[in-house]
Motif scaffolding. Structure first.
Motif, PDB file in Angstrom:
ATOM      1  N   PHE A 258       0.830  -1.199   0.000  1.00  0.00           N
ATOM      2  CA  PHE A 258       0.000   0.000   0.000  1.00  0.00           C
ATOM      3  C   PHE A 258       0.870   1.257   0.000  1.00  0.00           C
ATOM      4  CE2 PHE A 258      -2.884  -3.005   2.377  1.00  0.00           C
ATOM      5  CZ  PHE A 258      -3.802  -3.148   1.346  1.00  0.00           C
ATOM      6  N   ILE A 259       0.338   2.314  -0.613  1.00  0.00           N
ATOM      7  CA  ILE A 259       0.941   3.642  -0.572  1.00  0.00           C
ATOM      8  C   ILE A 259      -0.006   4.531   0.224  1.00  0.00           C
ATOM      9  CG2 ILE A 259       1.929   5.532  -1.927  1.00  0.00           C
ATOM     10  CD1 ILE A 259       3.085   2.797  -2.719  1.00  0.00           C
ATOM     11  N   SER A 260       0.498   5.264   1.209  1.00  0.00           N
ATOM     12  CA  SER A 260      -0.330   6.190   1.985  1.00  0.00           C
ATOM     13  C   SER A 260      -0.726   7.393   1.133  1.00  0.00           C
ATOM     14  CB  SER A 260       0.418   6.644   3.239  1.00  0.00           C
ATOM     15  OG  SER A 260       0.705   5.546   4.076  1.00  0.00           O
ATOM     16  N   GLU A 261      -1.713   8.124   1.601  1.00  0.00           N
ATOM     17  CA  GLU A 261      -2.246   9.270   0.844  1.00  0.00           C
ATOM     18  C   GLU A 261      -1.201  10.364   0.607  1.00  0.00           C
ATOM     19  OE1 GLU A 261      -2.062  10.773   4.840  1.00  0.00           O
ATOM     20  OE2 GLU A 261      -2.738   8.819   4.073  1.00  0.00           O
ATOM     21  N   ASP A 262      -0.123  10.368   1.392  1.00  0.00           N
ATOM     22  CA  ASP A 262       0.937  11.363   1.223  1.00  0.00           C
ATOM     23  C   ASP A 262       2.031  10.904   0.252  1.00  0.00           C
ATOM     24  OD1 ASP A 262       2.030   9.367   2.760  1.00  0.00           O
ATOM     25  OD2 ASP A 262       2.489  10.632   4.490  1.00  0.00           O
ATOM     26  N   GLY A 263       1.793   9.756  -0.413  1.00  0.00           N
ATOM     27  CA  GLY A 263       2.766   9.241  -1.375  1.00  0.00           C
ATOM     28  C   GLY A 263       3.893   8.444  -0.758  1.00  0.00           C
ATOM     29  N   GLU A 264       3.817   8.191   0.551  1.00  0.00           N
ATOM     30  CA  GLU A 264       4.841   7.395   1.244  1.00  0.00           C
ATOM     31  C   GLU A 264       4.406   5.928   1.311  1.00  0.00           C
ATOM     32  OE1 GLU A 264       7.844   8.499   2.316  1.00  0.00           O
ATOM     33  OE2 GLU A 264       7.273  10.377   1.325  1.00  0.00           O
ATOM     34  N   MET A 265       5.390   5.043   1.359  1.00  0.00           N
ATOM     35  CA  MET A 265       5.084   3.614   1.476  1.00  0.00           C
ATOM     36  C   MET A 265       4.455   3.320   2.841  1.00  0.00           C
ATOM     37  SD  MET A 265       5.996   2.166  -1.370  1.00  0.00           S
ATOM     38  CE  MET A 265       5.938   0.432  -0.890  1.00  0.00           C
ATOM     39  N   PHE A 266       3.377   2.549   2.822  1.00  0.00           N
ATOM     40  CA  PHE A 266       2.783   2.066   4.066  1.00  0.00           C
ATOM     41  C   PHE A 266       3.729   1.053   4.714  1.00  0.00           C
ATOM     42  CE2 PHE A 266      -0.226  -0.711   6.428  1.00  0.00           C
ATOM     43  CZ  PHE A 266      -0.880   0.245   7.199  1.00  0.00           C
ATOM     44  N   GLY A 267       4.477   0.387   3.880  1.00  0.00           N
ATOM     45  CA  GLY A 267       5.435  -0.630   4.349  1.00  0.00           C
ATOM     46  C   GLY A 267       4.896  -2.011   4.061  1.00  0.00           C
ATOM     47  N   GLU A 268       5.583  -2.740   3.171  1.00  0.00           N
ATOM     48  CA  GLU A 268       5.109  -4.072   2.772  1.00  0.00           C
ATOM     49  C   GLU A 268       4.908  -4.974   3.989  1.00  0.00           C
ATOM     50  OE1 GLU A 268       6.221  -6.968  -0.998  1.00  0.00           O
ATOM     51  OE2 GLU A 268       7.818  -6.249   0.289  1.00  0.00           O
ATOM     52  N   GLU A 269       5.780  -4.852   4.973  1.00  0.00           N
ATOM     53  CA  GLU A 269       5.651  -5.661   6.187  1.00  0.00           C
ATOM     54  C   GLU A 269       4.350  -5.368   6.938  1.00  0.00           C
ATOM     55  OE1 GLU A 269       7.639  -8.022   7.582  1.00  0.00           O
ATOM     56  OE2 GLU A 269       8.941  -8.005   5.835  1.00  0.00           O
ATOM     57  N   TYR A 270       3.838  -4.151   6.796  1.00  0.00           N
ATOM     58  CA  TYR A 270       2.667  -3.740   7.577  1.00  0.00           C
ATOM     59  C   TYR A 270       1.349  -4.050   6.871  1.00  0.00           C
ATOM     60  CZ  TYR A 270       5.604  -1.737  11.144  1.00  0.00           C
ATOM     61  OH  TYR A 270       6.520  -1.592  12.176  1.00  0.00           O
ATOM     62  N   THR A 271       1.406  -4.566   5.641  1.00  0.00           N
ATOM     63  CA  THR A 271       0.182  -5.028   4.976  1.00  0.00           C
ATOM     64  C   THR A 271      -0.487  -6.096   5.827  1.00  0.00           C
ATOM     65  OG1 THR A 271       1.128  -4.602   2.784  1.00  0.00           O
ATOM     66  CG2 THR A 271      -0.752  -6.079   2.884  1.00  0.00           C
ATOM     67  N   LEU A 272       0.285  -7.124   6.194  1.00  0.00           N
ATOM     68  CA  LEU A 272      -0.249  -8.205   7.027  1.00  0.00           C
ATOM     69  C   LEU A 272      -0.618  -7.708   8.416  1.00  0.00           C
ATOM     70  CD1 LEU A 272      -0.910 -11.146   7.677  1.00  0.00           C
ATOM     71  CD2 LEU A 272       1.535 -11.570   8.006  1.00  0.00           C
ATOM     72  N   VAL A 273       0.172  -6.815   8.973  1.00  0.00           N
ATOM     73  CA  VAL A 273      -0.083  -6.288  10.321  1.00  0.00           C
ATOM     74  C   VAL A 273      -1.448  -5.597  10.372  1.00  0.00           C
ATOM     75  CG1 VAL A 273       0.699  -4.655  12.083  1.00  0.00           C
ATOM     76  CG2 VAL A 273       2.374  -6.047  10.841  1.00  0.00           C
ATOM     77  N   ALA A 274      -1.722  -4.743   9.379  1.00  0.00           N
ATOM     78  CA  ALA A 274      -2.992  -4.006   9.364  1.00  0.00           C
ATOM     79  C   ALA A 274      -4.178  -4.936   9.143  1.00  0.00           C
ATOM     80  CB  ALA A 274      -2.956  -2.930   8.282  1.00  0.00           C
ATOM     81  N   CYS A 275      -4.051  -5.862   8.197  1.00  0.00           N
ATOM     82  CA  CYS A 275      -5.152  -6.807   7.947  1.00  0.00           C
ATOM     83  C   CYS A 275      -5.397  -7.685   9.171  1.00  0.00           C
ATOM     84  CB  CYS A 275      -4.847  -7.658   6.720  1.00  0.00           C
ATOM     85  SG  CYS A 275      -4.918  -6.737   5.164  1.00  0.00           S
ATOM     86  N   ALA A 276      -4.324  -8.096   9.833  1.00  0.00           N
ATOM     87  CA  ALA A 276      -4.462  -8.904  11.047  1.00  0.00           C
ATOM     88  C   ALA A 276      -5.112  -8.106  12.169  1.00  0.00           C
ATOM     89  CB  ALA A 276      -3.102  -9.435  11.486  1.00  0.00           C
ATOM     90  N   ASP A 277      -4.751  -6.836  12.272  1.00  0.00           N
ATOM     91  CA  ASP A 277      -5.352  -5.971  13.288  1.00  0.00           C
ATOM     92  C   ASP A 277      -6.872  -5.952  13.123  1.00  0.00           C
ATOM     93  OD1 ASP A 277      -5.672  -4.103  15.318  1.00  0.00           O
ATOM     94  OD2 ASP A 277      -4.960  -2.402  14.129  1.00  0.00           O
ATOM     95  N   TYR A 278      -7.329  -5.801  11.885  1.00  0.00           N
ATOM     96  CA  TYR A 278      -8.766  -5.785  11.630  1.00  0.00           C
ATOM     97  C   TYR A 278      -9.409  -7.137  11.930  1.00  0.00           C
ATOM     98  CZ  TYR A 278     -13.173  -5.801   9.105  1.00  0.00           C
ATOM     99  OH  TYR A 278     -14.497  -5.933   8.770  1.00  0.00           O
ATOM    100  N   VAL A 279      -8.834  -8.207  11.406  1.00  0.00           N
ATOM    101  CA  VAL A 279      -9.413  -9.549  11.606  1.00  0.00           C
ATOM    102  C   VAL A 279      -9.452  -9.910  13.088  1.00  0.00           C
ATOM    103  CG1 VAL A 279      -9.027 -12.026  11.197  1.00  0.00           C
ATOM    104  CG2 VAL A 279      -8.838 -10.393   9.302  1.00  0.00           C
ATOM    105  N   LEU A 280      -8.361  -9.629  13.803  1.00  0.00           N
ATOM    106  CA  LEU A 280      -8.291  -9.967  15.233  1.00  0.00           C
ATOM    107  C   LEU A 280      -9.267  -9.125  16.061  1.00  0.00           C
ATOM    108  CD1 LEU A 280      -4.414 -10.283  15.557  1.00  0.00           C
ATOM    109  CD2 LEU A 280      -6.050 -12.162  15.750  1.00  0.00           C
TER     110      LEU A 280
END
Length: 462
Positions: A258-280
Motif C-alpha cells: 500500500f501507498i499512503s495518501e501522502d505518497g509514502e510507502m505504508f510498508g510491505e511488512e505492515y500489509t499483514l499487520v494491518a489486515c491482522a489488526d482488523y481480523v483480530l
C-alpha cells in the motif's frame, strides 16, 4: 543460470540449454512428472488439472506446452488463461480438480517463468511431494496416453469474477461501508494480471480507480518486485490524484503493498499487520508469519490475547503452521495475506478488501493507521552465491558465534536480540543468501545488516 527447483516451484529463465534454464523441454518434463504423479496417486480415475498464468511474455508458450503435455497424459485441463495465483488456488476445489499449475515467476523479471504446483485443495505441495515429482522428472518416469484416451482442454473465463465475488461475500468484508467511504485508489498492476483483477475488485466495491500499468502485456515497466525503490510513479500518482491510497501487486497478485495518501510507502511488512489488526478485532485468535517477517504482527496479536508463532520461510511452511495453531490469519512479511476463511494461499484481493473495510470503519487516513503500529524498520539485503561458497558452513559459524542469544535454525539462522533481529538464509527462488534485519530505526537496521554482511564476507573470504 541453473534451473531452480524448490518448494516454491520449478523456476528458471527462458531460453538457453535444457536443464540449465526453463526451456520447452524442461516445461514438458516437469509438467509430465507432475501429471504422472497425480495419476499415480489415484489409478483408474480420470484426472483434472486447472492451469492459469500471469501476463509475462513467455506465458502463452509455456502454457501451451504444459497443457498439451497434460492432455498427452490423458489428463483433462481447465484453462483459465490469464489469471492470478490466488484465483487458480480458489478455482481448483471449485472445479473439483485434482491439482493446479500456475505459470508465473512471481516477482522475478520478465525473462523468468515457473511452474507452481498445487494439490486438490488448491494449496502448494509439501516438500516431500515436490521432491517425489522432481525425482520422477529426472528419471523421465512417465507414460503417455493412447490416442483414444487423450485428455481435453476446456476454457473457463469467469474465475477472476468468481474469485472477486467470493471475496466480497466474506463476513468481514463490508462492500456497503467501503462504497460509502468514497475512496479514490491508484493501482499499479505492473502490466500483468493484477491490472485485470484489482481494478475489477475495486469497482465491485464502489471505489473510484486511477490505473497505472494495468494493461496485461507482460512488458513490466519497472522491476516487478513491489519495493519502495521501484514504485516512484505510483507514489507520485497518489499525490497527483489526491487518492486515499495506492495499491501495488506483483505479477501474479499474491504480494500486496500500500501507498499512503501522502505518497509514502505504508510498508510491505505492515500489509499483514494491518489486515491482522482488523481480523483480530472481530475474531480474536492466533497468527503465523515466517521468520523473516516483522515483530509488529506478534505485538498486534498479543494485544488481542492471541498467540503468534513463526514458521520457516515459504508459503507451504506458513500454511502448515497456521493449520497446526488454528491461526485466524497469517502470511508473509512480503505483503502476502493468508486468510483461511476463503483459502490457504497468499491473496492480494482478500487483503485489499479487508484493508479497505478496516479503513472505512476507522475513518482515518492511511498514514494515521500506519502510525498507530509499533515502529520497526527492516533492511533487506543479499549476497550473490558462487559455486565454491560453503553456505551451510558460513551459517554454522554465525550460529556458533551468537550461541549466547536466542537462535532459531529451522530455516537458516535467525538471531533474536533484545531490540533487533537478524535472519540469514539461502533463498528458495534465487542463488543468493538473504540477510534480513529489523530494528527500531532504519539506521540501526542498515547498520546491523552491514555488520553481518562484513562478517559473512570475512568468513567466506569474499
Amino acid at each position: 543460470m541453473t534451473l531452480i527447483k524448490s518448494i516454491s516451484g520449478i523456476r528458471g529463465t527462458i531460453g538457453g540449454q535444457p536443464s540449465d534454464n526453463l526451456t520447452p523441454i524442461d516445461a514438458v518434463k516437469f509438467a509430465a512428472a507432475y501429471g504422472s504423479w497425480l495419476k499415480n496417486s489415484q489409478p483408474g480415475k480420470k484426472t483434472k488439472v486447472v492451469v492459469g498464468r500471469d501476463a509475462r511474455i513467455s506465458g502463452p508458450m509455456i502454457q501451451q506446452l504444459v497443457m498439451n503435455t497434460l492432455v498427452g497424459l490423458g489428463i483433462d485441463v481447465i484453462d483459465l488463461d490469464l489469471s492470478t495465483t490466488p484465483t487458480v488456488e480458489v478455482a481448483v476445489p471449485m472445479e473439483k480438480a485434482d491439482g493446479g499449475i500456475i505459470l508465473t515467476a512471481s516477482h522475478n523479471p520478465k525473462q523468468w517463468n515457473a511452474l507452481k504446483l498445487l494439490n486438490h485443495k488448491g494449496e502448494f505441495l509439501s516438500g516431500d511431494e515436490g521432491a517425489e515429482i522432481l525425482k520422477m522428472a529426472e528419471k523421465a518416469d512417465f507414460s503417455f496416453a493412447a490416442v483414444d484416451e487423450l485428455g481435453k482442454i476446456t476454457v473457463v473465463d469467469h474465475y477472476i469474477d468468481t474469485h472477486i465475488e467470493e471475496v466480497v461475500l466474506l463476513p468481514l468484508v463490508d462492500a456497503k461501508k467501503i462504497a460509502e467511504a468514497g475512496f479514490i485508489v491508484a493501482v499499479d498492476g505492473v502490466n500483468s494480471t493484477g491490472g485485470i483483477a484489482v481494478p475489477k475488485l475495486l469497482k465491485r466495491l464502489g471505489v473510484k480507480v486511477k490505473e497505472l500499468y494495468c494493461e496485461p502485456t507482460g512488458h513490466f515497466p519497472h522491476n516487478p518486485e513491489p519495493l519502495k525503490e521501484h514504485l516512484t510513479e505510483i507514489c507520485d500518482l497518489v499525490k497527483k490524484e489526491k487518492a486515499n491510497l495506492g495499491i501495488v501487486v506483483d505479477p501474479d497478485v499474491d504480494r500486496l503493498a500500500f501507498i499512503s495518501e501522502d505518497g509514502e510507502m505504508f510498508g510491505e511488512e505492515y500489509t499483514l499487520v494491518a489486515c491482522a489488526d482488523y481480523v483480530l478485532s472481530k475474531t480474536p485468535g492466533n497468527t503465523v508469519s515466517n521468520l523473516s517477517s516483522s515483530r509488529a504482527l506478534r505485538d498486534v496479536t498479543e494485544k488481542y490475547g492471541g498467540n503468534y508463532e513463526a514458521s520457516a520461510v515459504g508459503e507451504v511452511n506458513v500454511v502448515e503452521l497456521m493449520k497446526k495453531n488454528n491461526a485466524v490469519i497469517g502470511g508473509e512479511g512480503n505483503g502476502g495475506i493468508i486468510y483461511p476463511e476463503l483459502h490457504y494461499g497468499r491473496d492480494s484481493l482478500v487483503g485489499i478488501a479487508l484493508f479497505l473495510t478496516f479503513l472505512a470503519e476507522k475513518k482515518v487516513k492511511v498514514s494515521e493507521l500506519r502510525k498507530s503500529y509499533p515502529a520497526y524498520f527492516m533492511s533487506k539485503n543479499k549476497i550473490e552465491l558462487t559455486p565454491d561458497l560453503d553456505v551451510d558452513g558460513i551459517l554454522l559459524e554465525i550460529q556458533q558465534k551468537y550461541s549466547g542469544e536466542e537462535v532459531s535454525t529451522i530455516d537458516g539462522v535467525k538471531i533474536d536480540f533484545a531490540e533487533h533481529w537478524v535472519h540469514l538464509r539461502k533463498s528458495n527462488t534465487e542463488p543468493i543468501i538473504r540477510i534480513y534485519t529489523e530494528a527500531k530505526s532504519q539506521e540501526k537496521a542498515d547498520e546491523i545488516a552491514g555488520k553481518m554482511m562484513e562478517e559473512i564476507r570475512a568468513i567466506a573470504n569474499l
